[in-house]
Design an enzyme around this catalytic site. Structure first.
Site, PDB file in Angstrom:
ATOM      1  N   GLU A  77      49.009  28.467  45.906  1.00 41.57           N
ATOM      2  CA  GLU A  77      47.297  28.887  45.528  1.00 41.57           C
ATOM      3  C   GLU A  77      46.560  27.816  44.701  1.00 41.57           C
ATOM      4  OE1 GLU A  77      45.684  30.969  45.420  1.00 41.57           O
ATOM      5  OE2 GLU A  77      45.616  33.324  44.475  1.00 41.57           O
ATOM      6  N   ASP A  78      45.668  27.829  44.456  1.00 36.56           N
ATOM      7  CA  ASP A  78      44.273  27.013  44.117  1.00 36.56           C
ATOM      8  C   ASP A  78      43.926  27.376  42.565  1.00 36.56           C
ATOM      9  OD1 ASP A  78      43.043  29.948  44.562  1.00 36.56           O
ATOM     10  OD2 ASP A  78      41.735  28.718  45.145  1.00 36.56           O
ATOM     11  N   LYS A  81      44.550  28.384  34.292  1.00 31.08           N
ATOM     12  CA  LYS A  81      43.644  28.815  33.497  1.00 31.08           C
ATOM     13  C   LYS A  81      44.710  29.586  32.233  1.00 31.08           C
ATOM     14  CE  LYS A  81      39.239  29.693  35.790  1.00 31.08           C
ATOM     15  NZ  LYS A  81      38.331  30.845  35.704  1.00 31.08           N
ATOM     16  N   PHE A 122      34.819  29.326  34.343  1.00 38.13           N
ATOM     17  CA  PHE A 122      34.296  29.309  36.127  1.00 38.13           C
ATOM     18  C   PHE A 122      34.471  27.907  37.028  1.00 38.13           C
ATOM     19  CE2 PHE A 122      33.250  30.813  39.970  1.00 38.13           C
ATOM     20  CZ  PHE A 122      34.045  31.470  40.419  1.00 38.13           C
ATOM     21  N   ARG A 159      32.988  25.520  48.596  1.00 33.16           N
ATOM     22  CA  ARG A 159      34.112  24.879  48.897  1.00 33.16           C
ATOM     23  C   ARG A 159      34.080  23.284  49.239  1.00 33.16           C
ATOM     24  NH1 ARG A 159      36.875  29.549  48.958  1.00 33.16           N
ATOM     25  NH2 ARG A 159      36.012  31.556  49.788  1.00 33.16           N
ATOM     26  N   ASP A 219      35.390  28.685  45.459  1.00 40.04           N
ATOM     27  CA  ASP A 219      34.097  28.994  45.372  1.00 40.04           C
ATOM     28  C   ASP A 219      33.248  30.119  44.704  1.00 40.04           C
ATOM     29  OD1 ASP A 219      35.453  31.440  46.237  1.00 40.04           O
ATOM     30  OD2 ASP A 219      33.799  32.547  47.450  1.00 40.04           O
ATOM     31  N   LYS A 232      41.140  31.654  51.202  1.00 38.32           N
ATOM     32  CA  LYS A 232      40.826  30.680  52.126  1.00 38.32           C
ATOM     33  C   LYS A 232      40.619  29.841  50.728  1.00 38.32           C
ATOM     34  CE  LYS A 232      37.070  33.417  53.820  1.00 38.32           C
ATOM     35  NZ  LYS A 232      35.847  33.143  53.557  1.00 38.32           N
ATOM     36  N   ASP A 252      44.501  32.316  37.636  1.00 41.38           N
ATOM     37  CA  ASP A 252      42.984  32.681  36.259  1.00 41.38           C
ATOM     38  C   ASP A 252      44.070  34.429  35.397  1.00 41.38           C
ATOM     39  OD1 ASP A 252      41.220  33.226  35.003  1.00 41.38           O
ATOM     40  OD2 ASP A 252      40.226  34.018  36.284  1.00 41.38           O
TER      41      ASP A 252
HETATM   42  P1  IMP Z   1      43.549  35.585  39.291  1.00 39.63           P
HETATM   43  O1  IMP Z   1      44.095  36.794  40.204  1.00 39.63           O
HETATM   44  O2  IMP Z   1      42.669  35.922  38.221  1.00 39.63           O
HETATM   45  O3  IMP Z   1      44.911  35.300  39.262  1.00 39.63           O
HETATM   46  O4  IMP Z   1      42.877  35.150  40.217  1.00 39.63           O
HETATM   47  C1  IMP Z   1      43.403  34.787  41.218  1.00 39.63           C
HETATM   48  C2  IMP Z   1      42.009  34.518  42.409  1.00 39.63           C
HETATM   49  O5  IMP Z   1      40.777  34.635  41.822  1.00 39.63           O
HETATM   50  C3  IMP Z   1      42.153  32.804  43.135  1.00 39.63           C
HETATM   51  O6  IMP Z   1      43.221  32.758  43.852  1.00 39.63           O
HETATM   52  C4  IMP Z   1      40.242  32.742  42.883  1.00 39.63           C
HETATM   53  O7  IMP Z   1      40.943  33.081  44.865  1.00 39.63           O
HETATM   54  C5  IMP Z   1      40.077  33.523  42.401  1.00 39.63           C
HETATM   55  N1  IMP Z   1      39.800  32.147  41.360  1.00 39.63           N
HETATM   56  C6  IMP Z   1      39.721  32.574  39.685  1.00 39.63           C
HETATM   57  N2  IMP Z   1      39.519  31.523  38.883  1.00 39.63           N
HETATM   58  C7  IMP Z   1      38.704  31.063  39.517  1.00 39.63           C
HETATM   59  C8  IMP Z   1      37.167  29.799  39.250  1.00 39.63           C
HETATM   60  O8  IMP Z   1      37.435  29.738  38.586  1.00 39.63           O
HETATM   61  N3  IMP Z   1      36.959  29.643  40.513  1.00 39.63           N
HETATM   62  C9  IMP Z   1      36.715  30.173  41.688  1.00 39.63           C
HETATM   63  N4  IMP Z   1      37.649  31.131  42.194  1.00 39.63           N
HETATM   64  C10 IMP Z   1      38.971  31.688  41.451  1.00 39.63           C
HETATM   65 MG    MG Z   2      37.851  33.271  45.814  1.00 40.55          MG
END
Ligand code: IMP
Ligand code: MG
Length: 180
Positions: free
Chosen positions: A98-99, A130, A151, A164, A158, A42, A102
């Protein structure tokens, strides 16, 4: 809700400046095309709704709902598809929206998953990046704002499904996690 916020990391105006720039870049790069934007639910919903209004091209929108296994602050890269795309993307110019990226695990997984469906092109667009946390190198075509290893919540992001709706991207007080 405001009591839970430690500070604003990226304010609403800075967000809008980044969104407008991304919209211009996509408009420039997809001249004569009709990009198919895939928002990852979301978290990307708020960003996507602003982004499409900054793109001066015909665009199509679709969504994919996923959940990644892991704790709420750490993804594992094992992604479960809760709701798939509404149509076949073969031959389309797809942009995954994507939002935040990470560790990169979620986006790398999604890219592989959509790649096998043979779109004409497959690009990635993220509002936040990040880079310090990356575990998997994943190419990002469009990046809004690089942030440090914190974070964040707000503007679609969220913590435990909350925050959100904040207009800014914020860091929460430590005690919010301590109480979890
Ligand atoms: P990744 O797989 O570690 O790159 O993470 C991607 C997903 O983790 C994102 O689409 C977010 O939903 C969630 N996420 C990663 N970092 C954050 C953060 O700082 N705040 C909120 N959600 C995060
Ligand atoms: Mg999330």
């Amino acid at each position: 809700m405001m009591d839970d916020i430690d500070r604003v990391l990226v304010g609403a105006e800075e967000i809008q400046t980044a969104v407008r720039r991304l919209g211009q870049e996509i408009t420039r790069d997809y001249q004569g095309k009709e990009p198919y934007l895939v928002g990852i639910l979301k978290g990307a919903v708020v960003f996507l709704s602003d982004l499409v209004r900054a793109i001066e091209l015909p665009v199509a929108l679709d969504f994919m709902a996923i959940s990644s296994y892991g704790t709420s602050r750490q993804s594992t890269g094992i992604v479960k598809i809760n709701s798939d795309l509404g149509q076949n993307i073969q031959g389309m110019d797809v942009i995954i929206v994507e939002d935040i990226v990470d560790t990169g695990l979620t986006l790398a997984y999604l890219k592989d998953l959509l790649h096998v469906r043979e779109p004409r092109s497959l690009a990635t667009c993220t509002l936040l990046n990040k880079p310090s946390r990356r575990k998997l190198e994943v190419h990002l075509d469009y990046v809004g704002i690089e942030i440090p290893n914190e974070f964040v919540v707000g503007y679609g992001l969220d913590y435990g499904e909350k925050y959100r709706n904040l207009p800014d991207i914020c860091v929460l007080r430590e005690r919010v996690y301590a109480n979890a």
